[in-house]
Scaffold this active site. Structure first.
Site, short mmCIF file in Angstrom:
data_model
loop_
_atom_site.label_atom_id
_atom_site.label_comp_id
_atom_site.label_asym_id
_atom_site.label_seq_id
_atom_site.Cartn_x
_atom_site.Cartn_y
_atom_site.Cartn_z
N LYS A 115 1.02 -1.25 -0.06
CA LYS A 115 -0.35 -0.08 -0.39
C LYS A 115 1.28 1.19 -0.05
O LYS A 115 1.88 1.69 0.53
CB LYS A 115 -0.40 -0.07 1.51
CG LYS A 115 -1.66 1.28 1.06
CD LYS A 115 -2.84 1.14 1.99
CE LYS A 115 -2.76 1.74 3.55
NZ LYS A 115 -1.87 2.63 4.05
N GLU A 117 0.83 5.60 0.68
CA GLU A 117 -0.34 6.50 0.35
C GLU A 117 -0.03 8.51 -1.27
O GLU A 117 1.06 8.00 -1.38
CB GLU A 117 0.17 7.94 1.32
CG GLU A 117 -0.13 6.52 2.81
CD GLU A 117 -0.18 7.21 3.73
OE1 GLU A 117 0.20 8.50 4.47
OE2 GLU A 117 -0.29 6.69 5.44
N GLU A 185 -10.00 7.51 3.37
CA GLU A 185 -9.84 7.61 5.28
C GLU A 185 -10.03 9.30 4.60
O GLU A 185 -9.40 10.17 4.10
CB GLU A 185 -8.04 7.05 5.59
CG GLU A 185 -7.87 7.93 6.77
CD GLU A 185 -6.83 7.01 7.60
OE1 GLU A 185 -5.96 6.31 6.74
OE2 GLU A 185 -6.49 7.98 8.40
O1 KIV Z 1 -1.58 2.28 8.47
C1 KIV Z 1 -2.99 2.27 8.33
O2 KIV Z 1 -3.57 1.78 9.06
C2 KIV Z 1 -3.61 2.58 7.91
C3 KIV Z 1 -4.87 2.34 8.07
C4 KIV Z 1 -5.52 3.86 8.93
C5 KIV Z 1 -6.31 2.74 5.95
O3 KIV Z 1 -2.87 2.88 6.20
#
Ligand code: KIV
Length: 286
Positions: A115, A117, A185
């Site tokens: 993931k 950002e 988010e």
């Molecule tokens: O790091 C995390 O827990 C996240 C979530 C809040 C989506 O990115």
């Protein structure tokens, strides 16, 4: 045993409007909890920086630390889809750096996807590069904690005309860049509802109203997190106070000579005890 959750399965769930359940995990026991609860996706979030490593933001956590957390989670999860967050500083320099970091999470920790950002130009290039390298990417727009300072703090996004338009722009752009899943988010539900029908990839919300699925930080939902949590957090347990009570009970029993009781000790034989006594005598008498 439950069937493996794959990207294809996630796409089918979206198609059939079956809500996708995602939760964070940071170690083997929390991964086992998520797996036994039969969630669909487990996120090794960089929120672990705060939740399990005690930092005051997500920025401090390193790739090596995240790899340890992700590897432990992978060992605890058999069927859920495991996503690892790429921490701040591990993708910012170049597409090559981003690919190299993503490859480590797949090879060393066994992540199914990574993931990333943000949805600005440079981020789109990173998403494209990682996806082209054959690694599924989960994008993350709206409130992006790694760059919260630039966003004016940990605050909801998409609440002004500019910010709402940007959210829509970025959500569409990360999909075009090759993201397989999108996390949104801290965005008003109405803004999520505007963009959702235009997205073909599964959309997971956190503080963003209805989406194809939801994610929460495990320690928030269990009630382990101390102090205030974000307004969008719902607590489904209060395990934190129970944990403190259990350790207090243990401490009380140790101090009171109650623990260990007869049922918590190993049985011995007269012969073994006699041998121990003889050994001690031989070593302590001059
Ligand atoms: O790091 C995390 O827990 C996240 C979530 C809040 C989506 O990115």
């Amino acid at each position: 045993m439950r069937a493996q959750v794959t990207l294809q399965r996630l796409a089918e769930m979206k198609e059939r409007r079956e809500p996708i359940v995602m939760v964070t995990a940071y170690d083997y026991p929390s991964a086992r909890t998520a797996e036994q609860a039969e969630v669909d996706m487990v996120l090794v979030g960089d929120s672990g920086a705060q939740v399990v490593l005690g930092h005051d933001s997500t920025v401090a956590v390193t790739v090596d630390e995240m790899l340890v957390l992700a590897g432990a989670v992978r060992r605890g999860v058999q069927s859920a889809f495991v996503v690892a967050d790429l921490p701040f500083g591990s993708t910012e320099v170049s597409d090559e750096q981003a690919i190299a970091t993503a490859v480590r999470f797949v090879k060393e920790a066994g992540a199914d996807a990574v993931k990333l950002e943000g949805g600005g130009e440079a981020r789109l290039s990173r998403i494209r590069a990682i996806a082209d390298a054959g690694i599924p990417v989960v994008a993350h727009v709206g409130l992006t904690p790694q760059t919260a300072v630039a966003l004016g703090g940990l605050r909801a996004q998409g609440r002004t005309a500019d910010s709402a338009a940007r959210l829509v722009r970025e959500a569409l752009a990360v999909q075009d860049a090759g993201a397989s899943v999108l996390v949104i988010e801290a965005v008003p539900a109405e803004v999520t509802a505007v963009v959702l029908p235009a997205l073909e990839i599964p959309v997971i919300g956190i503080g963003a109203g209805s989406a194809d699925g939801q994610v929460l930080v495990l320690h928030d939902l269990l009630g382990i997190t101390e102090g205030r949590t974000a307004a969008f957090v719902k607590r489904y347990g209060s395990i934190g106070p129970d944990m403190v009570s259990a350790v207090q009970a243990y401490a009380g029993e140790v101090r009171g000579g109650v623990f260990p009781g007869p049922e918590h000790v190993y049985a011995s034989t007269d012969e073994a005890v006699a041998a121990a006594r003889a050994e001690l005598e031989a070593r302590t008498s001059d």
